[in-house]
Enzyme design. Structure first.
Site, PDB file in Angstrom:
ATOM      1  N   ARG A 247       0.854  -1.179   0.000  1.00  0.00           N
ATOM      2  CA  ARG A 247       0.000   0.000   0.000  1.00  0.00           C
ATOM      3  C   ARG A 247       0.889   1.227   0.000  1.00  0.00           C
ATOM      4  NH1 ARG A 247      -3.228  -3.241  -1.184  1.00  0.00           N
ATOM      5  NH2 ARG A 247      -5.249  -3.734  -0.246  1.00  0.00           N
ATOM      6  N   GLU A 275      -2.792   7.733  -4.644  1.00  0.00           N
ATOM      7  CA  GLU A 275      -2.998   6.869  -5.804  1.00  0.00           C
ATOM      8  C   GLU A 275      -4.376   7.153  -6.382  1.00  0.00           C
ATOM      9  OE1 GLU A 275      -1.469   2.674  -6.029  1.00  0.00           O
ATOM     10  OE2 GLU A 275      -3.612   2.262  -6.118  1.00  0.00           O
ATOM     11  N   HIS A 294      -0.240  -0.150 -10.721  1.00  0.00           N
ATOM     12  CA  HIS A 294      -0.949  -1.099  -9.861  1.00  0.00           C
ATOM     13  C   HIS A 294      -1.293  -2.372 -10.638  1.00  0.00           C
ATOM     14  CE1 HIS A 294      -3.316  -1.082  -5.867  1.00  0.00           C
ATOM     15  NE2 HIS A 294      -3.078  -2.332  -6.237  1.00  0.00           N
TER      16      HIS A 294
END
Length: 336
Positions: A247, A275, A294
């Site tokens: 994360r 993000e 991602h």
């Protein structure tokens, strides 16, 4: 199984295309043999839950599924299990799920496979400074000037793994055939347990100081927020690489940008904070940073591994009432 006796199941995810990508022809055929799947997929663009799905006993969720709060659960009074065709269920479940006695399963184990493989690949490329060299070669078009220099390579290096999660453990397993020393930070493990995973259990400062490559696989919890901050980054050796597939919030982005600007560290980031990054963010242009959108988790044909896992989990639940990858309420405090 008698077709009339099959439990009713409902797919809830971002699109029918995602459902098709997850299951494919063979897995969908097997799923239809076990449960009677409602024809419609519950997608975010539906204005209401179809009343015809009230007999749903098994909810198969994926990315884009609705949050299962009290209001949503009233649509399915017979719901017995939620089988999640993705990793973390933190954004999906609420206390209402547990209060109703609904069982929950996650495909985090299946999703861990491509993340660990991505990590292994980036560890090996980082050890040889391939990513930085490729950036320099594209920029200069000078083969000699772009060649990596110094004590590069993966022989006898030290890799630090932060978090003995499913992914962290798999990364350690994948590293075993290489001439690489592995360090591990995880407060839930003993030194003996870490040794069983092929790693030496150390403190975070020691891991950061000794490792040429550091890879993060810890969950996003209040106590792990920006666990890699300015002081921690300062402990890393010149030329070391930080990999983050966990994360973005676990790393202080501004502090990392400063280290990259100084050309002291390298970073491979599949997740960021924030993000997505805003256009023009310095991470996009710093030569020591390699960003991927991602994609370390399941995409493309990797989705079908999740689909096969879900079919097996649904069949297990229908036949035995058990789940192989069950998530309980206490688990939420320690998982990603």
């Amino acid at each position: 199984m008698n077709p009339e006796a099959r439990p009713k199941a409902l797919l809830a995810m971002e699109s029918p295309q995602l459902a098709a990508d997850l299951f494919g022809i063979r897995a969908r055929r097997d799923l239809d043999r076990i449960v009677a799947v409602h024809e419609s997929v519950l997608t975010p663009d539906l204005l209401s839950v179809p009343a015809s799905t009230a007999d749903t006993e098994i909810l198969i969720t994926g990315w884009g599924a609705p949050r299962l709060d009290e209001t949503m659960l009233t649509h399915w009074p017979r719901l017995r299990a939620v089988v999640h065709a993705a990793g973390s269920v933190k954004r999906l479940v609420t206390p209402a799920v547990w209060e109703r006695g609904i069982r929950v399963s996650s495909a985090a184990g299946a999703n861990a496979v491509p993340v660990a493989e991505y990590t292994l690949a980036t560890i090996l490329l980082s050890a040889s400074d391939v990513l930085r060299s490729a950036y320099d070669f594209q920029r200069t078009q000078d083969m000699l000037a772009a060649r990596p220099r110094g004590d590069i390579g993966a022989f006898d290096i030290t890799v630090g793994v932060i978090g003995a999660s499913r992914i962290g453990r798999r990364v350690l397993d994948l590293l075993q055939p290489f001439d690489i020393e592995c360090l591990l930070v995880d407060p839930s493990l003993s030194g003996v347990e870490a040794a069983g995973l092929g790693a030496e259990l150390v403190t975070l400062p020691e891991l950061l100081t000794r490792s040429q490559v550091v890879t993060i696989h810890a969950p996003a919890l209040p106590e792990t927020y920006r666990m890699i901050g300015r002081d921690e980054l300062a402990l890393m050796a010149d030329g070391a690489t930080l990999i983050n597939t966990a994360r973005g919030s676990l790393v202080d982005t501004d502090a990392l940008v400063d280290e990259l600007r100084a050309d002291r560290l390298r970073a491979v980031l599949d997740v960021t904070d924030p993000e997505p990054l805003p256009p023009g963010h310095p991470l996009f242009s710093l030569p020591g940073a390699t960003l991927t959108p991602h994609i370390a988790g399941s995409i493309g044909n990797e989705l079908r591994r999740i689909g096969h896992h879900v079919v097996a989990e649904v069949e297990r639940f229908v036949r035995t009432g058990e789940l192989s990858d069950e998530v309980t309420s206490p688990d939420l405090a320690r998982i990603a």
